[in-house]
Design a protein around this motif. Structure first.
Motif: not given
Lengths: 424, 167
Positions: A362-368, B18-24
């Motif tokens: 959902c938030l671009g974390g993992h699993m897809g 966009v301010i801080i992407p969740a991947r970080y």
């Protein structure tokens, strides 16, 4: 009394009497929530200020759900920090991999939150519990650290917009279609700082799962909270998990800033196009929009009835050869129930991935995660730039019926296209 | 307190993803977060930073997720103040709580251009666009919020509670 439902609950949590829109109050909090991303920041705030005791450990719930099971070393370090904090402070409502679920599905299911409660959480979708007639709202980690330390929170009493839902929705119309339709109408700041209060005869036709989906996305209209009147469905949901249901109806004199009437029987399925939840169109207005990935899950649409709707569409069919479908039950209980109902078997036979509960993609974390240029249809809540992966990927938001039908066709279609009854 | 800096300008509905992407978000380290600030909205953000910069933006700045990492990343990037038409409510609280200066002023936010030099007097709430020679007055904070700012943050108030919270 001129108070809205939200104002009534706030008043009950700051000594009774009356509160007015715009007034700043200090309210007692019933439940304080944080997760594996937001709790570490709260814990560090407490430590930085030398606060080594929480006000009431039994009011705190910590759910490891966003990057769990841990996707990398850094995520594992964050979970470790929260795990240690939970043990040190004897927090019984600590949910780790194995018994966790997505926080906003898990806390209602366990009866930790419910009608009449005032809940704050370091997650913007904390507003979900309004489905049960609670006042609940998302905040940042420092606000949550304050609530952990004092048992209180400061609130600016919100004004409200009333949504009168009328009539019975058609077969494939769910909570997601209703809330996306509303956000499309009022915009992503259409309810900014306000409460969205839902009432009307149409509510009786909505399952609790539909109501959770609607309240969940109040934040996507900028609202402080979303809240439903309680009824027999609320009482049925809470029976056995809560001591009692606190009845809540909109009072005769309650003051609203605006009112919208929505005829549910006139709705068709909708999607939100990239890159904003307000970018809404009817599904049948899209033409040949190819899809690389479908995700069905999340705090918005990962509940049992969402999975059962999807299973009905997937039954006896296959995911399109150019598409992947990922199904994520929101809690372990939902996962088990979907196993028993046969939904999980249907998904696997249709060629879907089935995952343990997690917020994950959902938030671009993992699993897809999406690659550059890829497009997803997702039952999640946000389709911002880069939300599910590469900044040049795209997310279309939809309910489970549209998502499942799109996975089968490999392009965005209304469920009637797969299930019959499609006319254009 | 006064600050002076150059404008980095954005539109409306700038969201926290966009301010801080969740991947970080697998870290809460402010320096690391700052390295990825605005990455998905503006690839050149890091190059534009001169220290003490002013972000000017449209309506609903900071909408979306509750992540406090968003104002933390902006503050750790050396941004001196965000001026916007208005702010999403969770971002507003977070910015106050972590001490990132923010001001609501639709005219100042709309009428400035990228690179304009702006001087802000936080005491009076005056915003001076030096480049354009225009003076604006921002919306004052409510008393309770002024109190949080004056005391040095929300957690300082927590410590005053009932003779001191968490002892």
């Amino acid at each position: 009394m001129s108070m809205t439902m939200t104002q009534e609950i706030i008043a009950e949590h700051c000594g009774g009497g009356e509160v007015k829109a715009g007034e700043i109050v200090l309210a007692d909090v019933d439940v304080i929530l944080a997760n594996d991303i937001t709790a570490p920041v709260s814990i560090r705030e407490l430590e930085r200020h030398g606060i080594n005791k929480v006000h009431d450990a039994d009011k705190i719930a910590l759910v490891m759900d966003h990057f769990v099971p841990c996707k990398d070393i850094k995520a594992a370090q964050q979970c470790l920090e929260v795990r240690r904090f939970a043990r040190e402070h004897k927090i019984k409502n600590f949910f780790d991999a194995g018994d966790m679920g997505i926080e906003h599905a898990l806390l209602p299911e366990k009866g930790i939150v419910g009608s009449g409660d005032l809940v704050v959480g370091a997650d913007s979708h904390t507003c979900t519990y309004g489905a049960m007639g609670a006042f609940s709202t998302g905040m940042g980690s420092t606000d949550i650290a304050f609530a952990m330390a004092t048992g209180k929170t400061w609130l600016k009493v919100p004004s409200a917009i009333r949504f009168v839902l009328k009539n019975k929705p058609a077969e494939w119309i769910g909570g997601k279609d209703i809330i996306l339709y509303i956000i499309g109408k009022i915009g992503v700041d259409g309810a900014g700082y306000k409460s969205m209060e839902f009432c009307g005869d149409g509510v009786s036709h909505l399952s609790m799962d539909d109501r959770f989906t609607i309240a969940n996305m109040a934040i996507e209209a900028g609202a402080k909270n979303g809240i439903f009147e309680t009824d027999e469905k609320t009482a049925e949901y809470e029976s056995g998990i809560r001591a009692r249901t606190v009845e809540r109806k909109i009072g005769a004199g309650a003051l609203y800033e605006a009112e919208y009437e929505i005829d549910l029987s006139a709705l068709r399925t909708v999607v939100s196009k990239p890159h904003s939840p307000e970018n809404v169109c009817f599904t049948d207005e899209l033409d040949e929009t190819a899809v690389d990935q479908v995700v069905i899950g999340s705090c918005t649409n990962g509940r049992l009835s969402d999975l059962e709707i999807a299973a009905k569409v997937f039954e006896g069919r296959r995911v399109h050869e150019n598409c992947r479908a990922i199904i994520i039950p929101a809690t372990q209980k939902i996962y088990l129930d979907a196993l028993k109902s046969g939904a999980i078997e249907t998904f696997i036979n249709a060629g879907c991935v089935v995952s343990t509960p997690t917020c994950g993609p959902c938030l671009g974390g993992h699993m897809g995660i999406l690659a550059k240029g890829e497009r997803a249809v997702s039952t999640t809540n946000r389709n911002f730039v880069g939300r599910m992966g590469h900044p040049e990927s795209e997310v279309y938001l939809a309910g489970p019926a549209v998502a499942a039908a799109s996975a089968i066709e490999g392009k965005i279609v209304p469920p009637e296209k797969v299930m019959g009854g499609y006319e254009k | 307190m006064k600050v002076k800096g150059k404008v980095i300008k954005y539109g409306g509905d700038v969201n926290t993803d966009v301010i801080i992407p969740a991947r970080y978000l697998n870290t809460a380290d402010e320096k690391e977060l700052a390295l990825h600030c605005m990455e998905d909205l503006d690839r050149d953000f890091q190059k534009k930073l001169r220290g003490g910069d002013i972000i000017a933006a449209g309506k609903n700045f900071g909408c979306g997720s509750s992540r406090e990492h968003a104002p933390i990343a902006i503050k750790a990037s050396g941004v001196a103040c965000v001026i916007a038409v208005d702010f999403a409510r969770i971002f507003y609280r977070n910015a106050i709580n972590i001490g990132l200066p923010i001001l609501e002023c639709p005219k100042a936010a709309n009428e400035c251009d990228e690179g304009d030099e702006i001087e802000i007097d936080f005491e009076s709430g005056a915003i001076h666009n030096v480049t354009k020679g225009k003076l604006y007055k921002s919306m004052p904070f409510p008393g309770f919020i002024r109190d949080i700012v004056k005391k040095g943050g929300l957690m300082k108030i927590a410590k005053e509670f009932d003779g001191g919270a968490g002892k």
